[in-house]
Design a protein around this motif. Structure first.
Motif, mmCIF file in Angstrom:
data_model
loop_
_atom_site.group_PDB
_atom_site.id
_atom_site.type_symbol
_atom_site.label_atom_id
_atom_site.label_comp_id
_atom_site.label_asym_id
_atom_site.label_seq_id
_atom_site.Cartn_x
_atom_site.Cartn_y
_atom_site.Cartn_z
ATOM 1 N N VAL A 1 0.868 -1.180 0.000
ATOM 2 C CA VAL A 1 0.000 0.000 0.000
ATOM 3 C C VAL A 1 0.906 1.231 0.000
ATOM 4 O O VAL A 1 1.751 1.388 0.888
ATOM 5 N N ILE A 2 0.740 2.073 -1.008
ATOM 6 C CA ILE A 2 1.513 3.311 -1.092
ATOM 7 C C ILE A 2 0.612 4.447 -0.635
ATOM 8 O O ILE A 2 -0.401 4.753 -1.265
ATOM 9 N N VAL A 3 0.977 5.044 0.477
ATOM 10 C CA VAL A 3 0.162 6.069 1.129
ATOM 11 C C VAL A 3 0.663 7.450 0.718
ATOM 12 O O VAL A 3 1.869 7.699 0.691
ATOM 13 N N GLU A 4 -0.254 8.344 0.407
ATOM 14 C CA GLU A 4 0.105 9.723 0.073
ATOM 15 C C GLU A 4 -0.311 10.658 1.205
ATOM 16 O O GLU A 4 -1.465 10.613 1.658
ATOM 17 N N GLY A 5 0.613 11.489 1.641
ATOM 18 C CA GLY A 5 0.290 12.500 2.631
ATOM 19 C C GLY A 5 -0.439 13.683 2.003
ATOM 20 O O GLY A 5 -0.708 13.711 0.810
ATOM 21 N N ALA A 6 -0.756 14.683 2.826
ATOM 22 C CA ALA A 6 -1.498 15.857 2.352
ATOM 23 C C ALA A 6 -0.756 17.125 2.743
ATOM 24 O O ALA A 6 -0.299 17.258 3.884
ATOM 25 N N GLY A 7 -0.615 18.057 1.798
ATOM 26 C CA GLY A 7 0.046 19.322 2.116
ATOM 27 C C GLY A 7 1.483 19.086 2.529
ATOM 28 O O GLY A 7 2.234 18.368 1.876
ATOM 29 N N SER A 8 1.861 19.668 3.662
ATOM 30 C CA SER A 8 3.244 19.579 4.142
ATOM 31 C C SER A 8 3.364 18.708 5.378
ATOM 32 O O SER A 8 2.517 18.763 6.281
ATOM 33 N N ALA A 9 4.459 17.943 5.423
ATOM 34 C CA ALA A 9 4.752 17.143 6.616
ATOM 35 C C ALA A 9 5.055 18.015 7.815
ATOM 36 O O ALA A 9 4.973 17.566 8.960
ATOM 37 N N ALA A 10 5.411 19.285 7.580
ATOM 38 C CA ALA A 10 5.848 20.182 8.649
ATOM 39 C C ALA A 10 4.746 21.099 9.164
ATOM 40 O O ALA A 10 5.037 22.102 9.810
ATOM 41 N N GLU A 11 3.486 20.775 8.907
ATOM 42 C CA GLU A 11 2.384 21.605 9.401
ATOM 43 C C GLU A 11 2.142 21.283 10.873
ATOM 44 O O GLU A 11 1.143 20.673 11.254
ATOM 45 N N ILE A 12 3.075 21.723 11.698
ATOM 46 C CA ILE A 12 3.023 21.354 13.119
ATOM 47 C C ILE A 12 1.839 21.996 13.827
ATOM 48 O O ILE A 12 1.405 21.521 14.876
ATOM 49 N N ASN A 13 1.282 23.071 13.245
ATOM 50 C CA ASN A 13 0.097 23.703 13.838
ATOM 51 C C ASN A 13 -1.133 22.801 13.720
ATOM 52 O O ASN A 13 -2.119 22.982 14.442
ATOM 53 N N LEU A 14 -1.090 21.822 12.813
ATOM 54 C CA LEU A 14 -2.208 20.902 12.630
ATOM 55 C C LEU A 14 -1.872 19.489 13.128
ATOM 56 O O LEU A 14 -2.608 18.547 12.844
#
Length: 485
Positions: free
Chosen positions: A129-142
């Motif tokens: 299973v190849i998983v895709e993240g969303a936006g930025s990995a560094a969105e620490i506020n979320l």
């Protein structure tokens, strides 16, 4: 034993979706059974699954790359931005409600079980299973209650390859900066990095790749040249449309205004691919071109708001001038609704405006309904006697005198769409019409255009094969498989 791997990015539009599609086709070509997965997506470009749900268009393309039928498990949470109501939340293919951006943070803990269940189901059915993240990995506020990036990676124990985009500049800072701001346990999930969209002499960035590896401790997985054929594939969202500049070419001119909530705009892709069509995406503030033979009003996720934006840009006046010059107009889904005399929203599906006056180019009226129509359809186009296949994805029922001249007739006998008495204005709910080569050819001839030998659907698979070869050449696929667990 089934394994999983997650592709995250340093930001939006760095090429995550494309890389997942390329990897899916490449690993399938190696004999693995592969499934794409995106726990949470935000996009108004969606596709209908065979079981009558909806997922992000990018996940449908990735499923095609993996030679699988798309399923709602591949994108269990889809957020569709929608005017004043924030975003429509789609859970496993069906509407779960509306949420403002801040309120959505409270939804995440409730959505996580469904996300994990869908992931585990795919993992049980596939080798990888190849998983895709969303936006930025560094969105620490979320980060609190996150289900899209590191929160999911940690919950699923999925190792991460981080993608940076060198084409936009600052890729070293993108990648090293992610390592700097991430929590140590989150950063530990990242096993390697990919630098995407490189142009020029790759040896000039050798020292850059070494610097990133030394500063982050992550494995270098590849420097990927810009994939020029990416424009032939459906885009995930409208992010890139705003920056496009129309390159004039020979052929019949087709214009489409870029409304704020444009949706399912890949309806235009087959026309863009036609060598004899000069497709122009009209930016806000620019007039509709006087030499256009056809104006297409594309789909919208907030039809009433986009109708107001159309008038604010003066495009309603341009349309009337276009009609006086003998031009043609075609509306798709929300664009079809705009062409009528009125749009009513008694249930507040799009916000606080209960009724709006339409453009009046078709003798029809639309009432937005609480029930959403999601179905794949096929049949014949009445005006051209050509076959079509596509899908419906809309809220609303449309009635009126011009519906007596439908555009489409479904296989079950139902009709869709409306045509003006002079035949110059048409609209229908079905998406994907221009993907059918015969229908597209007949339609182009009707507006003075030329047909071609383009086989659009075949060209998509050819491009996916080229993308897979591109990934095989420039990404260390063996290292990715070694990382996966």
């Amino acid at each position: 034993m089934s394994r999983a791997l997650m592709i995250q990015g340093t930001g939006s539009d760095v090429g995550k979706s494309l890389i997942v599609a390329g990897l899916a086709r490449a690993f399938v070509n190696r004999g693995l059974k592969v499934a794409p997965f995106k726990p949470q997506n935000m996009s108004n470009n969606a596709a209908v699954t065979e079981d009558g749900g909806e997922i992000g268009r990018a996940q449908a393309l990735q499923a095609r790359a993996a030679r699988l039928a798309p399923s709602v498990d591949m994108n269990p949470v889809l957020l569709k931005p929608q005017g004043a109501n924030g975003a429509q939340v789609i859970l496993r293919g069906v509407i779960a409600g509306q949420a403002k951006a801040r309120d959505y943070q409270d939804w995440k803990p409730r959505l996580k079980p469904a996300v994990m269940e869908s992931f585990e189901r795919l993992k049980a059915q596939n080798d990888l299973v190849i998983v895709e993240g969303a936006g930025s990995a560094a969105e620490i506020n979320l980060r609190v209650n996150d289900i899209a990036n590191m929160g999911f990676a940690r919950a699923a124990n999925a190792p991460v390859a981080l993608v940076g985009d060198i084409d936009r500049g600052g890729v070293i800072a993108q990648l090293v900066g992610c390592k700097a701001v991430l929590d140590a346990e989150d950063a530990a999930m990242i096993q390697g990095f990919i630098v995407n969209k490189f142009r020029g002499d790759a040896t000039l960035f050798d020292s850059g790749m070494r610097f990133i590896a030394e500063r982050t401790g992550w494995r270098s997985l590849g420097l990927v040249p810009y994939f020029d054929a990416a424009s032939r594939l459906p885009a995930e969202d409208a992010f890139g449309l705003r920056a496009q500049r129309n390159a004039r070419r020979e052929g019949v001119v087709v214009a489409a205004p870029l409304l704020p909530h444009i949706a399912n705009f890949d309806d235009l892709d087959p026309l863009k691919a036609e060598p004899g069509v000069d497709l122009r995406l009209i930016q806000p503030g620019a007039p509709l071109p006087a030499d256009a033979a056809l104006v297409i009003l594309p789909g919208s996720k907030a039809t009433i708001a986009d109708l107001a934006a159309l008038r604010e840009n003066g495009w309603d006046i341009d349309l009337l001038a276009h009609m006086r010059r003998g031009g043609r107009v075609f509306g798709i889904c929300g664009g079809y609704q705009m062409l009528g005399r009125a749009i009513r929203d008694p249930y507040g599906m799009e916000g606080d405006v209960a009724q709006a006056q339409g453009l009046g180019l078709l003798d029809i009226e639309t009432t937005l309904t609480e029930k959403k129509t999601l179905t794949r359809v096929a049949g014949r186009a009445v005006a051209f006697d050509a076959p079509f296949h596509g899908y419906e994805m809309h809220v609303g029922e449309t009635f009126g005198a011009d519906c007596a001249r439908p555009v489409l007739r479904f296989e079950d006998g139902r009709a869709d769409g409306a045509t003006s008495p002079d035949g110059r204005v048409m609209g229908a709910y079905v998406h994907g019409l221009f993907s059918d080569d015969a229908l597209r050819g007949d339609f182009l001839k009707s507006i003075g255009g030329q047909t071609s030998a383009l086989r659009f659907e075949e060209s998509i698979d050819e491009t996916l094969d080229a993308l897979a070869a591109h990934c095989e050449t420039h990404i260390d696929l063996d290292a990715l498989l070694e990382m996966a667990r």
